[in-house]
Design a protein around this motif. Structure first.
Motif, PDB file in Angstrom:
ATOM      1  N   ALA A 153       0.827  -1.211   0.000  1.00 27.74           N
ATOM      2  CA  ALA A 153       0.000   0.000   0.000  1.00 27.74           C
ATOM      3  C   ALA A 153       0.857   1.255   0.000  1.00 27.74           C
ATOM      4  O   ALA A 153       0.450   2.297  -0.506  1.00 27.74           O
ATOM      5  CB  ALA A 153      -0.927  -0.001   1.207  1.00 27.74           C
ATOM      6  N   SER A 154       2.066   1.166   0.518  1.00 28.44           N
ATOM      7  CA  SER A 154       2.958   2.327   0.599  1.00 28.44           C
ATOM      8  C   SER A 154       3.758   2.568  -0.673  1.00 28.44           C
ATOM      9  O   SER A 154       4.546   3.520  -0.747  1.00 28.44           O
ATOM     10  CB  SER A 154       3.934   2.141   1.768  1.00 28.44           C
ATOM     11  N   ALA A 155       3.567   1.749  -1.704  1.00 26.82           N
ATOM     12  CA  ALA A 155       4.350   1.874  -2.942  1.00 26.82           C
ATOM     13  C   ALA A 155       4.161   3.256  -3.573  1.00 26.82           C
ATOM     14  O   ALA A 155       3.043   3.752  -3.669  1.00 26.82           O
ATOM     15  CB  ALA A 155       3.949   0.790  -3.924  1.00 26.82           C
ATOM     16  N   ASP A 156       5.265   3.851  -4.004  1.00 23.14           N
ATOM     17  CA  ASP A 156       5.251   5.159  -4.665  1.00 23.14           C
ATOM     18  C   ASP A 156       5.069   4.935  -6.160  1.00 23.14           C
ATOM     19  O   ASP A 156       6.033   4.662  -6.881  1.00 23.14           O
ATOM     20  CB  ASP A 156       6.565   5.889  -4.360  1.00 23.14           C
ATOM     21  N   ALA A 213      -7.574  -0.417   7.432  1.00 22.24           N
ATOM     22  CA  ALA A 213      -6.217  -0.041   7.048  1.00 22.24           C
ATOM     23  C   ALA A 213      -6.026  -0.332   5.556  1.00 22.24           C
ATOM     24  O   ALA A 213      -6.773  -1.107   4.962  1.00 22.24           O
ATOM     25  CB  ALA A 213      -5.201  -0.846   7.858  1.00 22.24           C
ATOM     26  N   LEU A 214      -5.031   0.293   4.943  1.00 26.35           N
ATOM     27  CA  LEU A 214      -4.747  -0.006   3.543  1.00 26.35           C
ATOM     28  C   LEU A 214      -4.096  -1.373   3.446  1.00 26.35           C
ATOM     29  O   LEU A 214      -3.160  -1.683   4.184  1.00 26.35           O
ATOM     30  CB  LEU A 214      -3.827   1.062   2.940  1.00 26.35           C
ATOM     31  N   ALA A 215      -4.583  -2.199   2.539  1.00 29.63           N
ATOM     32  CA  ALA A 215      -4.077  -3.560   2.392  1.00 29.63           C
ATOM     33  C   ALA A 215      -3.016  -3.646   1.299  1.00 29.63           C
ATOM     34  O   ALA A 215      -1.970  -4.239   1.493  1.00 29.63           O
ATOM     35  CB  ALA A 215      -5.213  -4.514   2.088  1.00 29.63           C
ATOM     36  N   HIS A 216      -3.297  -3.057   0.139  1.00 29.52           N
ATOM     37  CA  HIS A 216      -2.336  -3.131  -0.962  1.00 29.52           C
ATOM     38  C   HIS A 216      -2.697  -2.119  -2.051  1.00 29.52           C
ATOM     39  O   HIS A 216      -3.767  -1.528  -2.043  1.00 29.52           O
ATOM     40  CB  HIS A 216      -2.277  -4.541  -1.556  1.00 29.52           C
ATOM     41  N   LEU A 217      -1.769  -1.958  -2.972  1.00 32.10           N
ATOM     42  CA  LEU A 217      -1.973  -1.124  -4.150  1.00 32.10           C
ATOM     43  C   LEU A 217      -2.113  -2.075  -5.335  1.00 32.10           C
ATOM     44  O   LEU A 217      -1.404  -3.083  -5.406  1.00 32.10           O
ATOM     45  CB  LEU A 217      -0.759  -0.210  -4.339  1.00 32.10           C
ATOM     46  N   ARG A 263      -5.659   1.980  -4.419  1.00 33.45           N
ATOM     47  CA  ARG A 263      -5.267   1.494  -3.091  1.00 33.45           C
ATOM     48  C   ARG A 263      -6.490   0.855  -2.440  1.00 33.45           C
ATOM     49  O   ARG A 263      -7.541   1.470  -2.357  1.00 33.45           O
ATOM     50  CB  ARG A 263      -4.721   2.647  -2.253  1.00 33.45           C
ATOM     51  N   TRP A 264      -6.338  -0.403  -2.019  1.00 28.84           N
ATOM     52  CA  TRP A 264      -7.448  -1.179  -1.494  1.00 28.84           C
ATOM     53  C   TRP A 264      -7.355  -1.291   0.014  1.00 28.84           C
ATOM     54  O   TRP A 264      -6.326  -1.662   0.562  1.00 28.84           O
ATOM     55  CB  TRP A 264      -7.441  -2.582  -2.105  1.00 28.84           C
ATOM     56  N   PRO A 265      -8.471  -1.021   0.710  1.00 25.20           N
ATOM     57  CA  PRO A 265      -8.476  -1.168   2.174  1.00 25.20           C
ATOM     58  C   PRO A 265      -8.696  -2.631   2.579  1.00 25.20           C
ATOM     59  O   PRO A 265      -9.248  -3.415   1.824  1.00 25.20           O
ATOM     60  CB  PRO A 265      -9.667  -0.314   2.598  1.00 25.20           C
ATOM     61  N   SER A 266      -8.241  -2.947   3.769  1.00 24.26           N
ATOM     62  CA  SER A 266      -8.530  -4.266   4.340  1.00 24.26           C
ATOM     63  C   SER A 266      -9.845  -4.167   5.110  1.00 24.26           C
ATOM     64  O   SER A 266     -10.358  -3.074   5.334  1.00 24.26           O
ATOM     65  CB  SER A 266      -7.393  -4.690   5.266  1.00 24.26           C
TER      66      SER A 266
END
Length: 116
Positions: free
Chosen positions: A71-74, A103-107, A96-99
């Protein structure tokens, strides 16, 4: 600890900027690079394109990959991605997908490459 399938790395290519006729435009000659680890890429689709939207003849192969990144990927829609030596364009903005916890799960992003 759970096993992670996100074991791959990508290189993000970000264009510089230059002014052309008073307007900022991407400058790929002055692109910067950074690596994103903890990724997973999967084939999404491939197709053969024989005509463009303007009706002109073209014989091309279009390949699409689905990128799953932290999720933090630039990563920005204007970027390009290099994976296993091949450069792809983003087909649209990264999402960006939430869990379920909020919280953010992934991009997630769709990468596309046309050859021909």
């Amino acid at each position: 600890m759970p096993i992670s399938f996100k074991t791959e790395a990508i290189t993000v290519l970000r264009p510089g900027s230059r002014i052309e006729r008073g307007t900022p435009v991407p400058d790929w000659a002055n692109a910067t690079e950074h690596e994103v680890t903890g990724c997973r890429l999967q084939p999404a689709s491939s197709e053969r394109v024989l005509f463009t939207s303007t009706g002109q003849a073209r014989d091309a192969a279009v390949s699409t990959l689905r990128l799953f990144a932290p999720a933090s990927a630039d990563l920005d829609v204007r970027d390009r991605v290099r994976y296993q030596g091949v450069v792809y364009d983003l087909a649209g903005p990264p999402r960006r997908w939430p869990s379920p916890t909020g919280a953010l799960a992934h991009l997630e992003a769709e990468l596309r490459r046309a050859e021909g």
